[in-house]
Enzyme design. Sequence first.
Site, PDB file in Angstrom:
ATOM      1  N   GLU A   9      -6.985   6.816  18.387  1.00 50.82           N
ATOM      2  CA  GLU A   9      -6.679   5.388  18.239  1.00 50.82           C
ATOM      3  C   GLU A   9      -7.066   4.564  19.454  1.00 50.82           C
ATOM      4  OE1 GLU A   9      -5.344   4.343  15.313  1.00 50.82           O
ATOM      5  OE2 GLU A   9      -5.225   6.395  14.552  1.00 50.82           O
ATOM      6  N   ASP A 107      -5.295   0.242   5.462  1.00 52.66           N
ATOM      7  CA  ASP A 107      -4.545   0.978   4.446  1.00 52.66           C
ATOM      8  C   ASP A 107      -5.449   1.702   3.454  1.00 52.66           C
ATOM      9  OD1 ASP A 107      -2.578  -0.445   5.720  1.00 52.66           O
ATOM     10  OD2 ASP A 107      -2.152  -1.774   4.037  1.00 52.66           O
ATOM     11  N   ASP A 178      -1.085   5.637   1.660  1.00 47.30           N
ATOM     12  CA  ASP A 178      -1.971   4.656   2.269  1.00 47.30           C
ATOM     13  C   ASP A 178      -2.518   5.258   3.562  1.00 47.30           C
ATOM     14  OD1 ASP A 178      -1.351   2.895   0.249  1.00 47.30           O
ATOM     15  OD2 ASP A 178      -0.022   1.642   1.460  1.00 47.30           O
ATOM     16  N   HIS A 226       4.322   2.180   6.594  1.00 53.65           N
ATOM     17  CA  HIS A 226       3.286   2.749   7.444  1.00 53.65           C
ATOM     18  C   HIS A 226       3.803   3.072   8.844  1.00 53.65           C
ATOM     19  CE1 HIS A 226       0.658   0.118   4.626  1.00 53.65           C
ATOM     20  NE2 HIS A 226       0.957   1.295   4.082  1.00 53.65           N
ATOM     21  N   ASP A 228       2.256   2.495  11.871  1.00 56.62           N
ATOM     22  CA  ASP A 228       1.742   1.769  13.029  1.00 56.62           C
ATOM     23  C   ASP A 228       2.605   0.606  13.496  1.00 56.62           C
ATOM     24  OD1 ASP A 228       1.055   0.399  10.739  1.00 56.62           O
ATOM     25  OD2 ASP A 228      -1.089   0.284  11.168  1.00 56.62           O
ATOM     26  N   ASN A 285       2.105  -4.056  16.286  1.00 58.31           N
ATOM     27  CA  ASN A 285       0.960  -3.577  15.534  1.00 58.31           C
ATOM     28  C   ASN A 285      -0.326  -4.053  16.206  1.00 58.31           C
ATOM     29  OD1 ASN A 285      -0.889  -4.141  12.725  1.00 58.31           O
ATOM     30  ND2 ASN A 285       0.220  -2.217  12.832  1.00 58.31           N
ATOM     31  N   HIS A 330      -3.754  -4.143  14.059  1.00 59.34           N
ATOM     32  CA  HIS A 330      -4.132  -2.787  13.666  1.00 59.34           C
ATOM     33  C   HIS A 330      -4.320  -2.711  12.160  1.00 59.34           C
ATOM     34  CE1 HIS A 330      -3.579   1.680  13.186  1.00 59.34           C
ATOM     35  NE2 HIS A 330      -4.320   1.671  14.271  1.00 59.34           N
ATOM     36  N   CYS A 331      -3.384  -3.285  11.405  1.00 61.20           N
ATOM     37  CA  CYS A 331      -3.497  -3.291   9.946  1.00 61.20           C
ATOM     38  C   CYS A 331      -4.750  -4.024   9.474  1.00 61.20           C
ATOM     39  CB  CYS A 331      -2.276  -3.966   9.318  1.00 61.20           C
ATOM     40  SG  CYS A 331      -0.724  -3.083   9.534  1.00 61.20           S
TER      41      CYS A 331
END
Length: 346
Positions: A9, A107, A178, A226, A228, A285, A330-331
Amino acid sequence: MSLVSAYNEWDPLEEVIVGSAIGARVPRAERSILSIDYHEIGDPAALPSGPYPKDVVDQTEEELEQFCTALAGLGITVRRPAPSDPDAVLRTPLWETDGYYDHAPRDTVLVVGDLLIEAPMVIRGRALKQALYRDLMLEYFHSGARWIAAPRPRLADETYRPELPEGQRLANLEPVFDAANVLRVGTDLLYLVSDGGNELGARWLQEAVGPQYTVHPCGGLYTAAHVDTTIVPLRPGLVLLNPERVTEENLPEIFASWDKIWCPELVDIGFAGPAPVNSVWIGMNLLSLSPDLVVVERRQVGLIKELEDKGIDVLPLPLSHARTFGGGFHCATLDVRRRGTLESYR
């Protein structure tokens, strides 16, 4: 040479897909959306089905464009999804619904090394979102990337159990998850077992990535969706943690010896409509551009200070409707290529 390569990441980012707010809508009230994203709304009649407010879409798209410009200015290649049809109806023999938003490519597809994995997504209104990336996926495939898709789930009514407590609303009947349920830490892949991904999904993922990687199903952390907004690896030996969800007891073992930033209290940036998709923790995030540079929502000054105290530079940018769309930086991205190699961080 494959255009796809990401093993963790935090390695220096070279190419990224950034989502879009255009055409965003909330699906009609149906079992998946009422079980997962809007369970707390209670009365199905209160679900804000239909297009997102125009001012929300316009502001979000403007801020995403600003984000793209900043990334491009750092030499990062930025790609965007193809436009979707906001009026399309999704229909199978078992259910029918409308589309959702295209704000969160994170996702939709999981990148593990040079492998693209289309996720078997949880919400019916997002079941075919991979189609928005088809041209990009083909381009990446032609460059040498590997490309597979998880078995397409039926998402039948019995998949969803809205009457049960959070964390138990996604049945373990078929692999469903996801891609944002997964964190890459080199040869270790952390998989959050939650209402965003079931245990069969973790089992399928382990078979898909093979013995080179170890998938670690993690439960008892964040039960709703999720991973994150709960665990954010920043670089080898440093991780950002959500103090409301993570304890020394449930912390994944790989991070036991790492230096920890316990996320400070975050600024609630608010939301549009009757209910948000995310809590205030969407403020953590963030997107790592390198081990020494991250993008954070500009109003999260407490978090920015904590990161800077650890020697991490911060690029502060606005994302005003992260709680409305259910996704921060991030998403809203899918890192396609990072400069680095596969390593073990144990």
